[in-house]
Scaffold this motif. Structure first.
Motif, PDB file in Angstrom:
ATOM      1  N   ILE A  12     -52.441  -9.235   0.047  1.00 40.18           N
ATOM      2  CA  ILE A  12     -51.260  -9.740  -0.639  1.00 40.18           C
ATOM      3  C   ILE A  12     -51.639 -11.033  -1.347  1.00 40.18           C
ATOM      4  N   GLY A  14     -50.570 -11.450  -4.934  1.00 42.83           N
ATOM      5  CA  GLY A  14     -49.797 -11.552  -6.162  1.00 42.83           C
ATOM      6  C   GLY A  14     -50.386 -10.759  -7.303  1.00 42.83           C
ATOM      7  N   PRO A  17     -49.427  -4.549  -5.746  1.00 41.46           N
ATOM      8  CA  PRO A  17     -48.719  -4.205  -4.510  1.00 41.46           C
ATOM      9  C   PRO A  17     -49.658  -4.261  -3.316  1.00 41.46           C
ATOM     10  N   ASP A 124     -43.896  -5.538  -2.778  1.00 37.30           N
ATOM     11  CA  ASP A 124     -44.365  -6.912  -2.930  1.00 37.30           C
ATOM     12  C   ASP A 124     -44.323  -7.601  -1.574  1.00 37.30           C
ATOM     13  N   ALA A 125     -44.985  -8.744  -1.507  1.00 40.41           N
ATOM     14  CA  ALA A 125     -45.129  -9.437  -0.227  1.00 40.41           C
ATOM     15  C   ALA A 125     -43.785  -9.823   0.376  1.00 40.41           C
ATOM     16  N   THR A 127     -40.830  -8.422   0.027  1.00 38.26           N
ATOM     17  CA  THR A 127     -40.098  -7.265   0.544  1.00 38.26           C
ATOM     18  C   THR A 127     -40.669  -6.812   1.878  1.00 38.26           C
TER      19      THR A 127
END
Length: 206
Positions: A12, A14, A17, A124-125, A127
């Motif tokens: 993770i 950025g 995914p 994404d991180a 979520t």
């Protein structure tokens, strides 16, 4: 480090995914719920988006969406052939292997509002962390006594044991009741079939 923290080995960052949602079919969910497995192995996945080793995973079931486990992607297995009997057939990606870090199959957590577009969906991180935080801290572990009693007719103790294991393999957790109680409190014993408490007293059914 807790189950819900993102480990430094994850991806993770950025740039894409780095976390994933894996959707289990209903029958696979039942199989994972009945018997404890350390890993989840999925085959037949298509698409170009493939989780990488170390990526965090949220395992879900649908209708309605519920979170049932957390895990991390393990090293991928070797490529598989579309036709295992034809060595010239087109090779496809190997199985996706997820090592469980937290299991809540018996108490799924609602995951409303999460849009899933297939068996594997990039997250994404933020979520993924929000989903993981819904589980709260893991419960304290304790000792349990689990037993399975079968009346068996046999000519010898050795044959009785052989028949016992034959019945266990044939019938399994879908038909055989297992009896469980907290260690030291046998009066609190409960029977479970299919992973759920099952009444074994026919008089109470009348």
């Amino acid at each position: 480090m807790t189950d819900t923290e993102v480990r430094s080995s994850g991806t993770i960052d950025g740039s894409g995914p780095g976390a994933w949602a894996v959707l289990l079919p209903a029958e696979r969910y039942e199989a994972e719920r009945l018997v404890h497995h350390d890993t989840l192995e999925l085959t037949g996945l298509d698409g170009s988006a493939r989780p990488r080793p170390g990526d965090p995973v949220a395992v879900l079931v649908d209708a309605p969406p519920r979170l049932v486990a957390l895990g991390r992607v393990a090293a991928a297995t070797a490529e598989t052939r579309e036709d295992p009997d034809d060595p010239q057939s087109e090779a496809g990606p190997g199985a996706l292997v997820v090592t469980y870090t937290r299991r809540v199959f018996d108490e799924p957590v609602p995951a409303d509002g999460l849009a899933l577009d297939g068996p594997v969906t990039g997250l994404d991180a933020a979520t993924w962390r929000e989903l993981a935080d819904r589980l709260g801290p893991p419960p304290a572990r304790r000792s349990w006594l689990v037993s399975l009693d079968l009346p068996i007719e046999a000519a010898s103790p050795a044959e009785a044991v052989q028949l016992f294991w034959a019945y266990v393999q044939e019938l399994g957790p879908r038909e055989l009741p297992a009896f469980v109680s907290p260690s030291g409190d046998e009066l609190a014993m409960q029977a479970f079939v299919l992973g759920q408490e099952a009444n074994q007293d026919p008089e109470e059914d009348d």
